[in-house]
Design an enzyme around this catalytic site. Structure first.
Site, short mmCIF file in Angstrom:
data_model
loop_
_atom_site.label_atom_id
_atom_site.label_comp_id
_atom_site.label_asym_id
_atom_site.label_seq_id
_atom_site.Cartn_x
_atom_site.Cartn_y
_atom_site.Cartn_z
N ASP A 148 0.84 -1.20 0.00
CA ASP A 148 0.00 0.00 0.00
C ASP A 148 0.88 1.25 0.00
O ASP A 148 1.74 1.39 -0.86
CB ASP A 148 -0.95 -0.06 1.21
CG ASP A 148 -1.99 1.04 1.23
OD1 ASP A 148 -2.92 0.98 0.42
OD2 ASP A 148 -1.88 1.94 2.08
N TYR A 276 -1.65 11.29 1.96
CA TYR A 276 -2.57 11.60 0.86
C TYR A 276 -2.56 13.10 0.55
O TYR A 276 -2.66 13.50 -0.61
CB TYR A 276 -4.00 11.20 1.26
CG TYR A 276 -4.20 9.72 1.46
CD1 TYR A 276 -4.53 8.89 0.40
CD2 TYR A 276 -4.10 9.15 2.73
CE1 TYR A 276 -4.75 7.53 0.58
CE2 TYR A 276 -4.32 7.80 2.93
CZ TYR A 276 -4.63 6.99 1.86
OH TYR A 276 -4.84 5.65 2.04
N HIS A 341 -7.35 -6.36 -0.55
CA HIS A 341 -6.27 -5.36 -0.48
C HIS A 341 -5.21 -5.69 0.57
O HIS A 341 -4.02 -5.52 0.32
CB HIS A 341 -6.87 -3.99 -0.20
CG HIS A 341 -5.85 -2.90 -0.13
ND1 HIS A 341 -5.14 -2.47 -1.23
CD2 HIS A 341 -5.40 -2.15 0.91
CE1 HIS A 341 -4.31 -1.51 -0.88
NE2 HIS A 341 -4.44 -1.29 0.42
#
Length: 363
Positions: A148, A276, A341
């Site tokens: 990730d 982010y 995921h």
């Protein structure tokens, strides 16, 4: 949790100090669950996970979990969001038992590591921490396994400092080259709208308030149980009710959740969310690497239910030559069937075997 970049948008990664690294006790409100019951003493000793804090060359103090013999080949394990070093607990024990030194930090902003101010979470900041950590460990080069956001960071580490990486096993997020077409968050907003989770995260404080309304444990349940191949949306109208009942997936125990929750309850989510929020800034700063290749041996693994595997254009990029073009030393791509995921937690044995079999090629 992060969506794979679109090839036409970006690579969504999106002072010298000769002093000795500082070690100290790791701050934590709760000890991680033990998991060596039922094994012999020798195996348990080899698999024991220890903790310390290292001050690295960026001035950031990183909490580091370690397992395996000193002097053995080092494997650096990098976590994603919303995770901690703990996401690698299974692989750490397997690597230690296999004769490797496993090192899993809490990345800056997470867990027991320092959380610098907003604006200090670009790829260059975080890679600086990793280079400093490799130095503090006394290593010239390390193996890296990453998932990730950890994978995004690992791609940047390989791009900026390939001399420090022996080989990379990346999970869930493929390398995609930077493009000057548009800034990544702008592109994602154009594709998915304002409620797309990466877009929702951009406004400081807004998503923290939503997570606070729901409660830390429920937020973690929602992320960890997400198995849809479609994009993740967090509507401004609310991401459900605080009374929602979200069962844990079979590969996360209540004890695991308790540890994750205790750490994020203590630190909040802002550190992880700041990665982010740095996407566009990283894109600006990495202009000199436009078109650059990753010149490190790589193996890539992804689940076929992973939302990152269903980003527009990514499967063609991975399987029809684009990935190999920019990662010329790509050794293999593995797509695991019926896997989501959080692949290293969902399939711990298989991922551990992939890591060990891959890095053995370079011993």
């Amino acid at each position: 949790m992060v969506i794979a970049c679109l090839c036409e948008l970006c690579s969504c990664c999106c002072p010298d100090d000769d002093s000795e690294p500082v070690s100290q006790e790791t701050p934590s409100t709760m000890a991680p669950p033990a998991a060596t019951a039922g094994v012999d003493d020798q195996t348990a000793a080899a698999a024991a996970i220890t903790h310390r804090t290292l001050e690295v060359g960026t001035g950031v103090r990183l909490h580091v979990a370690e397992a395996g013999p000193a002097g053995a080949p080092t494997v650096l394990l990098l976590h994603g969001f919303p995770e901690l070093w703990y996401t690698w607990r299974h692989q750490m024990r397997a690597l230690a038992a296999g004769g490797y030194r496993a090192v899993a930090p809490d990345l800056r902003g997470y867990g027991g590591s320092d959380a610098p101010a907003a604006g200090q979470y670009t790829a260059l900041h975080v890679v600086g921490d990793l280079v400093g950590l490799i130095d503090a460990l006394g290593e010239e080069r390390v193996f890296v396994a990453a998932h990730d956001w950890g994978a995004l960071t690992a791609w940047s580490l390989c791009l900026f400092r390939p001399d420090r990486v022996r080989a990379l096993l990346a999970l869930s997020v493929a390398y995609t080259p930077r493009s000057a077409a548009r800034r990544p968050v702008d592109g994602l907003r154009a594709l998915f709208g304002d409620d797309y989770y990466i877009c929702r995260i951009q406004e400081p404080g807004a998503i923290e308030a939503e997570f606070g309304r729901l409660g830390t444990e429920l937020v973690l349940r929602k992320f960890l149980s997400y198995r849809s191949p479609g994009p993740l949306f967090i509507p401004k109208s609310g991401w459900g009710s605080p009374d929602d009942e979200v069962p844990l997936p079979s590969w996360v125990t209540e004890e695991d959740l308790k540890y994750y929750s205790s750490e994020f309850e203590r630190t909040g989510f802002t550190g992880g969310l700041s990665y982010y929020r740095a996407l566009n800034k990283t894109w600006e700063l990495t202009s000199p690497w436009t078109g650059a290749e990753i010149n490190v041996p790589v193996k890539f693994i992804i689940g076929d239910l992973d939302l990152t595997y269903h980003s527009p254009g990514i499967q063609d990029f991975i399987h029809k030559g684009g990935f190999k073009k920019f990662v010329p030393l790509l050794d293999d791509v593995v797509v695991m069937k019926d896997v989501g995921h959080f692949i290293n937690e969902e399939k711990p044995k298989e991922v551990s075997e992939h890591i060990i079999s891959f890095i053995k090629k370079f011993n």
